[in-house]
Design a protein around this motif. Structure first.
Motif, mmCIF file in Angstrom:
data_model
loop_
_atom_site.group_PDB
_atom_site.id
_atom_site.type_symbol
_atom_site.label_atom_id
_atom_site.label_comp_id
_atom_site.label_asym_id
_atom_site.label_seq_id
_atom_site.Cartn_x
_atom_site.Cartn_y
_atom_site.Cartn_z
ATOM 1 N N GLY A 1 63.983 128.138 -82.008
ATOM 2 C CA GLY A 1 64.491 128.212 -81.209
ATOM 3 C C GLY A 1 64.196 128.010 -79.733
ATOM 4 N N ALA A 2 63.254 126.500 -79.976
ATOM 5 C CA ALA A 2 62.579 126.808 -78.544
ATOM 6 C C ALA A 2 61.958 125.659 -78.721
ATOM 7 C CB ALA A 2 61.173 127.430 -77.759
ATOM 8 N N THR A 3 62.100 124.654 -77.192
ATOM 9 C CA THR A 3 61.439 122.741 -76.978
ATOM 10 C C THR A 3 60.563 122.738 -76.625
ATOM 11 O OG1 THR A 3 64.072 121.899 -77.032
ATOM 12 C CG2 THR A 3 62.587 120.602 -76.053
ATOM 13 N N GLY A 4 59.290 121.989 -76.868
ATOM 14 C CA GLY A 4 57.947 121.876 -76.527
ATOM 15 C C GLY A 4 57.550 120.570 -76.919
ATOM 16 N N TRP A 5 56.044 120.613 -76.460
ATOM 17 C CA TRP A 5 55.495 119.807 -77.372
ATOM 18 C C TRP A 5 54.773 120.448 -77.504
ATOM 19 C CZ3 TRP A 5 56.387 114.333 -75.365
ATOM 20 C CH2 TRP A 5 56.928 114.878 -74.443
ATOM 21 N N VAL A 6 54.012 119.049 -78.798
ATOM 22 C CA VAL A 6 52.402 119.500 -79.372
ATOM 23 C C VAL A 6 52.087 118.595 -79.703
ATOM 24 C CG1 VAL A 6 53.883 121.368 -81.561
ATOM 25 C CG2 VAL A 6 54.170 118.476 -81.806
ATOM 26 N N SER A 7 50.706 118.708 -80.396
ATOM 27 C CA SER A 7 49.731 117.722 -80.642
ATOM 28 C C SER A 7 49.857 116.960 -81.875
ATOM 29 C CB SER A 7 48.230 118.510 -80.723
ATOM 30 O OG SER A 7 47.248 117.462 -80.845
ATOM 31 N N SER A 8 49.766 115.635 -81.737
ATOM 32 C CA SER A 8 49.795 114.829 -82.550
ATOM 33 C C SER A 8 49.102 115.138 -83.881
ATOM 34 C CB SER A 8 50.437 113.442 -81.622
ATOM 35 O OG SER A 8 49.104 112.899 -81.864
ATOM 36 N N ARG A 9 47.602 115.565 -83.550
ATOM 37 C CA ARG A 9 47.039 115.757 -84.177
ATOM 38 C C ARG A 9 47.104 116.713 -85.278
ATOM 39 N NH1 ARG A 9 41.481 115.630 -84.021
ATOM 40 N NH2 ARG A 9 40.979 117.649 -84.045
ATOM 41 N N PHE A 10 47.970 117.350 -84.652
ATOM 42 C CA PHE A 10 48.571 119.012 -86.201
ATOM 43 C C PHE A 10 50.205 118.381 -86.550
ATOM 44 C CE2 PHE A 10 45.275 120.371 -82.791
ATOM 45 C CZ PHE A 10 44.215 120.577 -84.278
ATOM 46 N N VAL A 11 50.726 117.699 -86.441
ATOM 47 C CA VAL A 11 51.625 117.530 -87.623
ATOM 48 C C VAL A 11 51.942 116.201 -88.179
ATOM 49 C CG1 VAL A 11 53.022 118.609 -85.163
ATOM 50 C CG2 VAL A 11 52.784 116.091 -84.996
ATOM 51 N N ALA A 12 52.695 116.149 -89.239
ATOM 52 C CA ALA A 12 53.083 115.190 -89.635
ATOM 53 C C ALA A 12 54.685 115.418 -90.624
ATOM 54 C CB ALA A 12 51.264 115.273 -90.746
ATOM 55 N N TYR A 13 54.927 114.458 -91.190
ATOM 56 C CA TYR A 13 56.223 114.743 -92.190
ATOM 57 C C TYR A 13 55.415 114.930 -93.496
ATOM 58 C CZ TYR A 13 58.416 111.061 -89.494
ATOM 59 O OH TYR A 13 59.002 111.272 -87.862
ATOM 60 N N ILE A 14 55.945 115.746 -94.643
ATOM 61 C CA ILE A 14 56.204 116.188 -95.875
ATOM 62 C C ILE A 14 56.668 115.428 -96.311
ATOM 63 C CG2 ILE A 14 56.353 117.985 -97.002
ATOM 64 C CD1 ILE A 14 54.855 118.732 -94.666
ATOM 65 N N GLY A 15 55.544 114.592 -97.458
ATOM 66 C CA GLY A 15 55.792 113.101 -98.617
ATOM 67 C C GLY A 15 55.860 114.557 -99.857
ATOM 68 N N ALA A 16 55.984 113.345 -101.051
ATOM 69 C CA ALA A 16 56.047 114.011 -102.391
ATOM 70 C C ALA A 16 54.771 114.626 -103.097
ATOM 71 C CB ALA A 16 56.770 112.629 -103.200
#
Length: 256
Positions: A133-148
């Motif tokens: 419910g919010a818009t903000g910024w996150v570090s790229s070190r801690f996000v990814a696409y979930i694969g198979a």
């Protein structure tokens, strides 16, 4: 004598006539002139003054860092990865660890939607996202696409040379992660993202981040253990591995 009396009568009449004129005052009044009052009307002057609008000075918010043509596209779904089970990923008002924290995202939160904006700071890269419910910024070190997800139990046992066991599920998880991490450079970052759960079957979830591959950002391992008799620990039952993709994921779950 008679003639004289007549003359005297005429004279009397004339005298009487002259006396009457001298006693009467005759006033000849000039006809009254009524002058209507003159009203001089000033011409109406209408001055139209345009309303004065004082415009507020334009406010320009300058975000830290520089924009990059990199990162998830607008609308892409990405997830939190590599965050410890007793911690959160901070969603911040702007790029940078010194910016205001809007809220914390759980270590396995998977419902972030990318806005398509990326900013580079001297030592980090940040993505703008919608989350919780919010818009903000996150570090790229801690996000990814979930694969198979696939079963890698046989691969793990092969690398150990036997079915591994350990005194605790945390120890067993660490041992499995150690044989699955990158064996070269860069050194992988190993994080317990779901705390060990011990019941009829033991379970722990560990993220391995960093394989030196732009496509494969990391792995999420869910490790199951069989309790040994007399509380002697756990032996490995199975391992499920989920690909954590860095650049995108295909419809069949492969890292792009």
């Amino acid at each position: 004598m008679k003639r004289l009396l007549v003359l005297l009568g005429v004279v009397a009449v004339l005298a009487a006539s002259c006396g009457s004129t001298g006693d009467t005052t005759t006033t000849t009044a000039a006809p009254a002139t009524t002058v209507a009052p003159t009203t001089t009307t000033e011409p109406a002057t209408t001055t139209s003054i345009a309303p004065t609008t004082t415009a507020a000075p334009a406010t320009t918010t300058t975000l830290p860092g520089e924009p990059m043509d990199f990162g998830p596209a607008a609308g892409d779904q990405i997830a939190v990865v590599g965050v410890a089970y007793d911690d959160v990923l901070n969603l911040r008002a702007a790029p940078g660890t010194d910016q205001e924290i809007l809220l914390g995202l759980a270590p396995t939160y998977e419902d972030m939607i990318a806005k398509g904006n990326t900013r580079r700071l001297p030592a980090s890269i940040w993505y703008e996202v919608d989350a919780a419910g919010a818009t903000g910024w996150v570090s790229s070190r801690f996000v990814a696409y979930i694969g198979a997800t696939e079963d890698v139990t046989a691969l793990v046992v092969d690398r150990f040379g036997e079915i591994p066991s350990a005194e605790t599920m945390l120890d067993l998880g660490d041992a499995v992660a150690d044989v699955m991490k990158s064996q070269g450079e860069p050194e992988s970052r190993i994080t317990v993202t779901v705390a060990p759960d011990v019941g009829d079957v033991g379970e722990v979830t560990i993220d391995i981040i960093g394989f030196g591959d732009d496509a494969l950002f990391g792995l999420r391992l869910v490790i199951f253990g069989q309790p040994l008799g007399s509380g002697e620990g756990f032996s490995l039952m199975s391992v499920e591995s989920t690909a954590l993709c860095g650049r995108g994921v295909s419809a069949d779950g492969l890292c792009a």
